[in-house]
Design a protein around this motif. Structure first.
Motif, PDB file in Angstrom:
ATOM      1  N   ASN A  36       1.029  -1.210   0.097  1.00 33.96           N
ATOM      2  CA  ASN A  36      -0.041  -0.211  -0.106  1.00 33.96           C
ATOM      3  C   ASN A  36       0.835   1.316   0.213  1.00 33.96           C
ATOM      4  N   PHE A  37       0.456   2.405  -0.504  1.00 36.41           N
ATOM      5  CA  PHE A  37       1.245   3.474  -0.683  1.00 36.41           C
ATOM      6  C   PHE A  37      -0.080   4.389  -0.025  1.00 36.41           C
ATOM      7  N   GLY A  38      -0.125   4.706   1.185  1.00 31.50           N
ATOM      8  CA  GLY A  38      -1.357   5.269   2.079  1.00 31.50           C
ATOM      9  C   GLY A  38      -2.534   4.433   1.792  1.00 31.50           C
ATOM     10  N   ASP A  39      -3.608   4.843   1.034  1.00 32.23           N
ATOM     11  CA  ASP A  39      -4.758   4.300   0.768  1.00 32.23           C
ATOM     12  C   ASP A  39      -4.774   3.571  -0.499  1.00 32.23           C
ATOM     13  N   PHE A  40      -3.783   3.924  -1.374  1.00 25.34           N
ATOM     14  CA  PHE A  40      -3.610   3.089  -2.700  1.00 25.34           C
ATOM     15  C   PHE A  40      -3.035   1.897  -2.601  1.00 25.34           C
ATOM     16  N   ILE A  41      -3.404   0.828  -3.195  1.00 23.45           N
ATOM     17  CA  ILE A  41      -2.967  -0.398  -3.285  1.00 23.45           C
ATOM     18  C   ILE A  41      -2.131  -0.709  -4.511  1.00 23.45           C
ATOM     19  N   ALA A  42      -1.087  -0.651  -4.397  1.00 24.79           N
ATOM     20  CA  ALA A  42      -0.183  -0.833  -5.674  1.00 24.79           C
ATOM     21  C   ALA A  42       0.027  -2.177  -6.133  1.00 24.79           C
ATOM     22  N   VAL A  43       0.152  -3.216  -5.113  1.00 18.19           N
ATOM     23  CA  VAL A  43       0.104  -4.846  -5.327  1.00 18.19           C
ATOM     24  C   VAL A  43      -0.566  -5.139  -4.398  1.00 18.19           C
ATOM     25  N   GLY A  60       1.727  -5.845 -18.127  1.00 17.72           N
ATOM     26  CA  GLY A  60       0.382  -5.088 -17.734  1.00 17.72           C
ATOM     27  C   GLY A  60       0.386  -3.725 -18.093  1.00 17.72           C
ATOM     28  N   GLY A  61      -0.483  -2.950 -18.014  1.00 20.02           N
ATOM     29  CA  GLY A  61      -0.780  -1.708 -18.504  1.00 20.02           C
ATOM     30  C   GLY A  61       0.108  -0.717 -17.627  1.00 20.02           C
ATOM     31  N   SER A  62       0.143   0.369 -17.863  1.00 17.91           N
ATOM     32  CA  SER A  62       0.910   1.294 -17.126  1.00 17.91           C
ATOM     33  C   SER A  62       0.390   1.559 -15.671  1.00 17.91           C
ATOM     34  N   GLY A  63       1.283   1.700 -14.764  1.00 18.07           N
ATOM     35  CA  GLY A  63       0.517   1.846 -13.231  1.00 18.07           C
ATOM     36  C   GLY A  63      -0.116   0.840 -12.518  1.00 18.07           C
ATOM     37  N   CYS A  64       0.126  -0.328 -13.209  1.00 22.48           N
ATOM     38  CA  CYS A  64      -0.562  -1.649 -12.520  1.00 22.48           C
ATOM     39  C   CYS A  64       0.263  -2.356 -11.547  1.00 22.48           C
ATOM     40  N   GLY A  65       1.223  -1.761 -11.216  1.00 28.52           N
ATOM     41  CA  GLY A  65       2.203  -2.330 -10.064  1.00 28.52           C
ATOM     42  C   GLY A  65       3.315  -3.261 -10.219  1.00 28.52           C
ATOM     43  N   LYS A  66       3.733  -3.377 -11.825  1.00 24.78           N
ATOM     44  CA  LYS A  66       4.945  -4.215 -12.084  1.00 24.78           C
ATOM     45  C   LYS A  66       6.202  -3.816 -11.363  1.00 24.78           C
ATOM     46  N   SER A  67       6.513  -2.388 -11.453  1.00 28.38           N
ATOM     47  CA  SER A  67       7.687  -2.046 -10.892  1.00 28.38           C
ATOM     48  C   SER A  67       7.671  -2.191  -9.445  1.00 28.38           C
ATOM     49  N   THR A  68       6.538  -1.969  -8.645  1.00 29.15           N
ATOM     50  CA  THR A  68       6.382  -1.980  -7.380  1.00 29.15           C
ATOM     51  C   THR A  68       6.863  -3.388  -7.072  1.00 29.15           C
ATOM     52  N   LEU A  69       6.341  -4.264  -7.728  1.00 27.18           N
ATOM     53  CA  LEU A  69       6.331  -5.769  -7.373  1.00 27.18           C
ATOM     54  C   LEU A  69       8.134  -6.178  -7.612  1.00 27.18           C
ATOM     55  N   PHE A 105      17.605  -1.406 -14.256  1.00 27.33           N
ATOM     56  CA  PHE A 105      16.737  -0.418 -14.000  1.00 27.33           C
ATOM     57  C   PHE A 105      16.057   0.206 -15.409  1.00 27.33           C
ATOM     58  N   GLN A 106      14.922   0.609 -15.361  1.00 31.73           N
ATOM     59  CA  GLN A 106      14.209   1.223 -16.653  1.00 31.73           C
ATOM     60  C   GLN A 106      15.060   2.447 -17.013  1.00 31.73           C
ATOM     61  N   SER A 107      15.624   3.179 -16.138  1.00 28.75           N
ATOM     62  CA  SER A 107      16.668   4.247 -16.748  1.00 28.75           C
ATOM     63  C   SER A 107      17.831   3.926 -16.749  1.00 28.75           C
ATOM     64  N   ASP A 182      13.750  -3.940 -15.488  1.00 31.26           N
ATOM     65  CA  ASP A 182      12.527  -3.323 -15.601  1.00 31.26           C
ATOM     66  C   ASP A 182      12.578  -2.622 -16.888  1.00 31.26           C
ATOM     67  N   GLU A 183      11.652  -3.054 -17.763  1.00 33.75           N
ATOM     68  CA  GLU A 183      11.351  -2.528 -19.071  1.00 33.75           C
ATOM     69  C   GLU A 183      12.875  -2.231 -19.720  1.00 33.75           C
ATOM     70  N   PRO A 184      13.698  -3.484 -19.938  1.00 32.97           N
ATOM     71  CA  PRO A 184      15.121  -3.167 -20.506  1.00 32.97           C
ATOM     72  C   PRO A 184      15.179  -2.801 -21.621  1.00 32.97           C
ATOM     73  N   THR A 215       7.479  -5.593 -18.646  1.00 32.34           N
ATOM     74  CA  THR A 215       7.424  -4.994 -19.834  1.00 32.34           C
ATOM     75  C   THR A 215       6.088  -4.685 -20.127  1.00 32.34           C
ATOM     76  N   HIS A 216       5.701  -3.628 -20.873  1.00 39.29           N
ATOM     77  CA  HIS A 216       4.047  -3.453 -21.109  1.00 39.29           C
ATOM     78  C   HIS A 216       4.151  -3.766 -22.771  1.00 39.29           C
ATOM     79  N   ASP A 217       5.180  -4.282 -23.292  1.00 36.91           N
ATOM     80  CA  ASP A 217       4.835  -4.518 -24.569  1.00 36.91           C
ATOM     81  C   ASP A 217       4.525  -6.074 -24.817  1.00 36.91           C
TER      82      ASP A 217
HETATM   83  N1  ATP Z   1       6.196   5.804  -3.974  1.00 37.56           N
HETATM   84  C1  ATP Z   1       4.878   5.928  -4.233  1.00 37.56           C
HETATM   85  N2  ATP Z   1       3.962   6.542  -3.473  1.00 37.56           N
HETATM   86  C2  ATP Z   1       2.789   6.407  -3.851  1.00 37.56           C
HETATM   87  N3  ATP Z   1       2.462   5.894  -4.931  1.00 37.56           N
HETATM   88  C3  ATP Z   1       2.925   5.039  -5.844  1.00 37.56           C
HETATM   89  C4  ATP Z   1       4.565   5.027  -5.535  1.00 37.56           C
HETATM   90  N4  ATP Z   1       5.147   4.262  -6.194  1.00 37.56           N
HETATM   91  C5  ATP Z   1       4.443   4.043  -7.077  1.00 37.56           C
HETATM   92  N5  ATP Z   1       2.896   4.260  -6.534  1.00 37.56           N
HETATM   93  C6  ATP Z   1       1.866   3.856  -7.500  1.00 37.56           C
HETATM   94  O1  ATP Z   1       1.610   2.563  -7.484  1.00 37.56           O
HETATM   95  C7  ATP Z   1       1.027   2.171  -8.913  1.00 37.56           C
HETATM   96  C8  ATP Z   1       1.883   1.380  -9.493  1.00 37.56           C
HETATM   97  O2  ATP Z   1       3.283   1.817  -9.728  1.00 37.56           O
HETATM   98  P1  ATP Z   1       4.234   1.049 -10.592  1.00 37.56           P
HETATM   99  O3  ATP Z   1       5.510   1.855 -10.621  1.00 37.56           O
HETATM  100  O4  ATP Z   1       4.557  -0.471 -10.066  1.00 37.56           O
HETATM  101  O5  ATP Z   1       3.691   0.793 -12.047  1.00 37.56           O
HETATM  102  P2  ATP Z   1       4.082  -0.003 -13.244  1.00 37.56           P
HETATM  103  O6  ATP Z   1       3.266  -1.130 -13.437  1.00 37.56           O
HETATM  104  O7  ATP Z   1       5.613  -0.202 -13.172  1.00 37.56           O
HETATM  105  O8  ATP Z   1       3.756   1.213 -14.495  1.00 37.56           O
HETATM  106  P3  ATP Z   1       4.663   1.409 -15.778  1.00 37.56           P
HETATM  107  O9  ATP Z   1       4.275   0.644 -16.593  1.00 37.56           O
HETATM  108  O10 ATP Z   1       4.271   2.912 -16.087  1.00 37.56           O
HETATM  109  O11 ATP Z   1       6.025   1.733 -15.366  1.00 37.56           O
HETATM  110  C9  ATP Z   1       1.118   3.479  -9.641  1.00 37.56           C
HETATM  111  O12 ATP Z   1      -0.317   3.909  -9.593  1.00 37.56           O
HETATM  112  C10 ATP Z   1       1.835   4.513  -9.026  1.00 37.56           C
HETATM  113  O13 ATP Z   1       1.347   5.801  -8.907  1.00 37.56           O
END
Ligand code: ATP
Ligand code: MG
Lengths: 386, 266
Positions: A36-43, A60-69, A105-107, A182-184, A215-217
């Protein structure tokens, strides 16, 4: 569900498939992982087993939590709950700098003040490896990624593709048990990207490292991976081999996300032991599916049909099941095949492809505005209940 | 090309004249032969020579340089620490307050900074006897406090720009956090550190007001000496001294600003 029944009928192709083998212990075991990031569930409550020497793609699509995982696996984020085990060892109390993982890293995150050589050597220097051995391994690694002449350059003096290969070399040099990417290939052009994909697979096979690639490709995921995990809004919605994900998606999300697909909504009209029949208002057709599906009469279901599964003709097929009719709305000629957009009476658009087998069949090929029939086999579609 | 509006050109000329005419006249008159500051009688560098024979000025210059060097270095350490806390420690209680307070000395009137520091030093001396009296040490402490704010701002902006995954990459490759700081963070923010130090050095060298408040006998800085001399009448050797200071400060600012430019991103 019928899908499962078909899946087990598939012959197991050559090559080891540890995920099929019940006795095999998973190399990475992720259980009920949540962030969780605050109220938001990333994974969201992710459980996943990954086996030794797999090349596992997270898609998965953008923002679906791949990088967080991935970042939780590397140790840059602390899970809110759940457990990560790598090679039988719980990762909870192990800081990032002691984990048996390396990340690309992606970057790229190349150290801008260090030469290519120093960047690649960094992990070994920190481990206190002897100087002579470092030099040897760095040279070896630079050869592997085809950057022999670039050892003394700074990252700022390299092209995007070269930087990406330095990043790869740097993350491989410690021979990690698990490599996280991460998105190499995100920043590369199509040609370089395809070359590098094969390079990655080669490296993976020659070094025997376990890869998790984000990847999201979807094309990239199909090309690279042993298995794919599809993510949606923090959850893993389906895990399977590329072929299984493509041919037997378990939900409309997965079907729609991987490749292009036509989805017909319908209601069950007949539910027998070894077949089901649907009527689709949208398609204006009756559908016969040649396997059983656990369902009830009049239940809402979907049939997903890939564009290449249609046979396209100007004559009405025999029988009364499994075809729709409409007019040709648009044709895109792609050389090897043509993509048709067909407008049905209900207003629904359907995509179908037709391979251009014969150079002289311009006569036979349907043209703009023609009324055409799209037929499919009773095993070509996938029944989806969600 | 579009013709520039005439009033903008005039405004620019007036503005630059207003800013730089006094400085230019000061530099010109520092090469004046005559003892009268306002009458030009020929070119000479004799006032520069005279400056080198004045022990009071040389002593004050030496004190100022020492103060500037030490307080710039201290400000560099503390300012960098403050910047690190503000950018790298995530969210913590009182972060915004700290962020505001770090930058407050930038906008605080110098008179108030000087006065409050003086009161603090007096109170501290009577409470536990340190710092004993006022002089070099108190000026260094005072300059460190306000220079620290500048360093914190400069370094903080650099840290914000820095890709945090650089640090994560080093961690990932097996470097412990302290190691990461010295191997990666420090080299990457080095330009900001250099410009922060130079800025602090010149600010400390310039300062008259705060130094006057917290200084004591035997610790007169160069600006204080100049100011007291000027009150007795402007003499040409002060022009020469001011010219030297202008050159040093201009150099410092020039180097600082070249360092501050974002380094070519990798
Ligand atoms: N440090 C953080 N604080 C708050 N929210 C975060 C934080 N890191 C990620 N998030 C949120 O968690 C969600 C998942 O982020 P993540 O970076 O895992 O996405 P992703 O699947 O890698 O997307 P992309 O394909 O765009 O890289 C996003 O909605 C993002 O806004
Ligand atoms: Mg991401």
């Amino acid at each position: 569900m019928g899908v499962d029944r078909i899946e087990t009928k598939q012959t197991i192709a050559t090559g080891a498939k540890p995920w099929v083998d019940q006795a095999e212990a998973p190399f990475i075991r992720i259980s009920n992982l949540t962030k969780n990031f605050g109220d938001f569930i990333a994974v969201d409550n992710v459980s996943l087993d990954i086996y030794r020497q797999e090349l596992f793609c997270l898609l998965g699509g953008s923002g679906c939590g791949k990088s967080t995982l991935l970042r939780m696996l590397a140790g840059f984020e602390t899970p809110s709950s759940g457990r990560i085990e790598i090679d039988g060892q719980d990762m909870a109390s192990i800081p990032a700098y002691e984990r048996p993982t390396n990340m690309m890293f992606q970057s790229y995150a190349l150290f801008p003040h260090m030469s290519v050589e120093k960047n690649v050597a960094y992990g070994l220097v920190r481990d206190g490896v002897a100087k002579a051995e470092i030099a040897e391994r760095v040279a070896e690694m630079l050869t592997l990624v085809q950057l022999d002449g670039f050892a003394k350059r700074k990252p700022g003096q390299l092209s995007g593709g070269q930087r990406q290969r330095v990043a790869l070399a740097r993350s491989l040099i410690k021979r990690p048990k698990l490599l996280l990417l991460d998105e190499p290939l995100g920043a590369l052009d199509k040609k370089l990207r395809e070359e590098t994909q094969f390079e990655l697979v080669n490296i993976q096979e020659s070094l025997g490292v376990t890869f998790i690639v984000v990847t999201h490709d979807q094309e990239e995921a199909m090309t690279l991976s042993s298995r794919i995990g599809v993510m949606d809004r923090g959850e893993i919605v389906q895990v399977g081999e590329p072929h299984a994900i493509y041919e037997y998606p378990q939900s409309r999300f997965v079907a729609d996300f991987i490749g292009s697909v036509n989805i017909f909504e319908g209601r069950v009209t007949e539910d027998a032991e070894n077949f089901v029949r649907l009527h689709s208002q949208e398609g204006g057709c009756d559908i016969h599916v040649a396997h059983g599906v656990s369902c009830t009469e009049n239940q809402k279901m979907w049939l997903a049909v890939r564009p290449e599964k249609f046979s396209l003709s100007k004559e009405q097929p025999a029988g009364k099941y499994n075809f729709v009719t409409g007019t040709v709305d648009e044709i895109a000629y792609l050389g090897n095949l043509s993509v048709y957009r067909i407008l049905l009476a209900s207003g629904k658009n359907v995509r179908a492809t037709r391979s251009n087998r014969d150079r002289h069949d311009a006569e036979a090929a349907p043209g703009w505005g023609d009324t055409v029939y799209l037929a499919w086999d009773d095993t070509a579609g996938v029944v989806l209940t969600q | 090309m579009k013709k520039k509006p005439w009033f903008l050109s005039i405004a620019a000329v007036l503005g630059f004249t207003f800013l730089y005419a006094p400085i230019v006249s000061l530099i010109v008159f520092s090469f004046n032969e005559s003892k009268l500051v306002t009458v030009w009688s020929g070119f000479s560098t004799k006032w520069y020579g005279k400056l080198l024979e004045d022990p009071q000025i040389l002593g004050a210059a030496w004190i100022s340089l020492k103060i500037a060097f030490v307080s710039a270095s201290l400000a560099l350490v503390f300012g960098t620490l403050a910047a690190l806390v503000l950018t790298r420690f995530g969210r913590f209680f009182g972060k915004n307050l700290l962020g505001g307070m770090v930058t407050a000395p930038l906008v605080m009137p110098e008179v108030i900074t000087g006065l409050s520091l003086l009161l603090l030093f007096v109170a501290m001396e009577s409470a536990f006897g340190w710092p004993a009296g006022r002089g070099l040490l108190t000026i260094i402490i005072a300059h460190t406090t306000f220079c620290m704010a500048y360093v914190a701002i400069v370094v903080q902006s650099r840290l914000v720009d820095m890709d945090e995954s650089l640090e994560e990459a080093a961690l990932d490759l097996g470097a412990k956090p302290a190691r990461v700081f010295f191997d990666v963070t420090l080299p990457v923010i080095a330009p900001a550190l250099i410009s922060g130090w130079l800025l602090s050095f010149t600010l400390s060298l310039d300062d008259l007001v705060i130094a006057s408040f917290v200084s004591g006998p035997g610790a007169s800085t160069l600006p204080m000496v100049i100011f007291s001399k000027v009150r007795l009448g402007v003499s040409p050797d002060i022009n020469a001294l001011a010219t030297i200071i202008i050159v040093i400060v201009a150099l410092g600012v020039a180097i600082a600003s070249t360092q501050m430019k974002p380094a070519r991103d990798s």
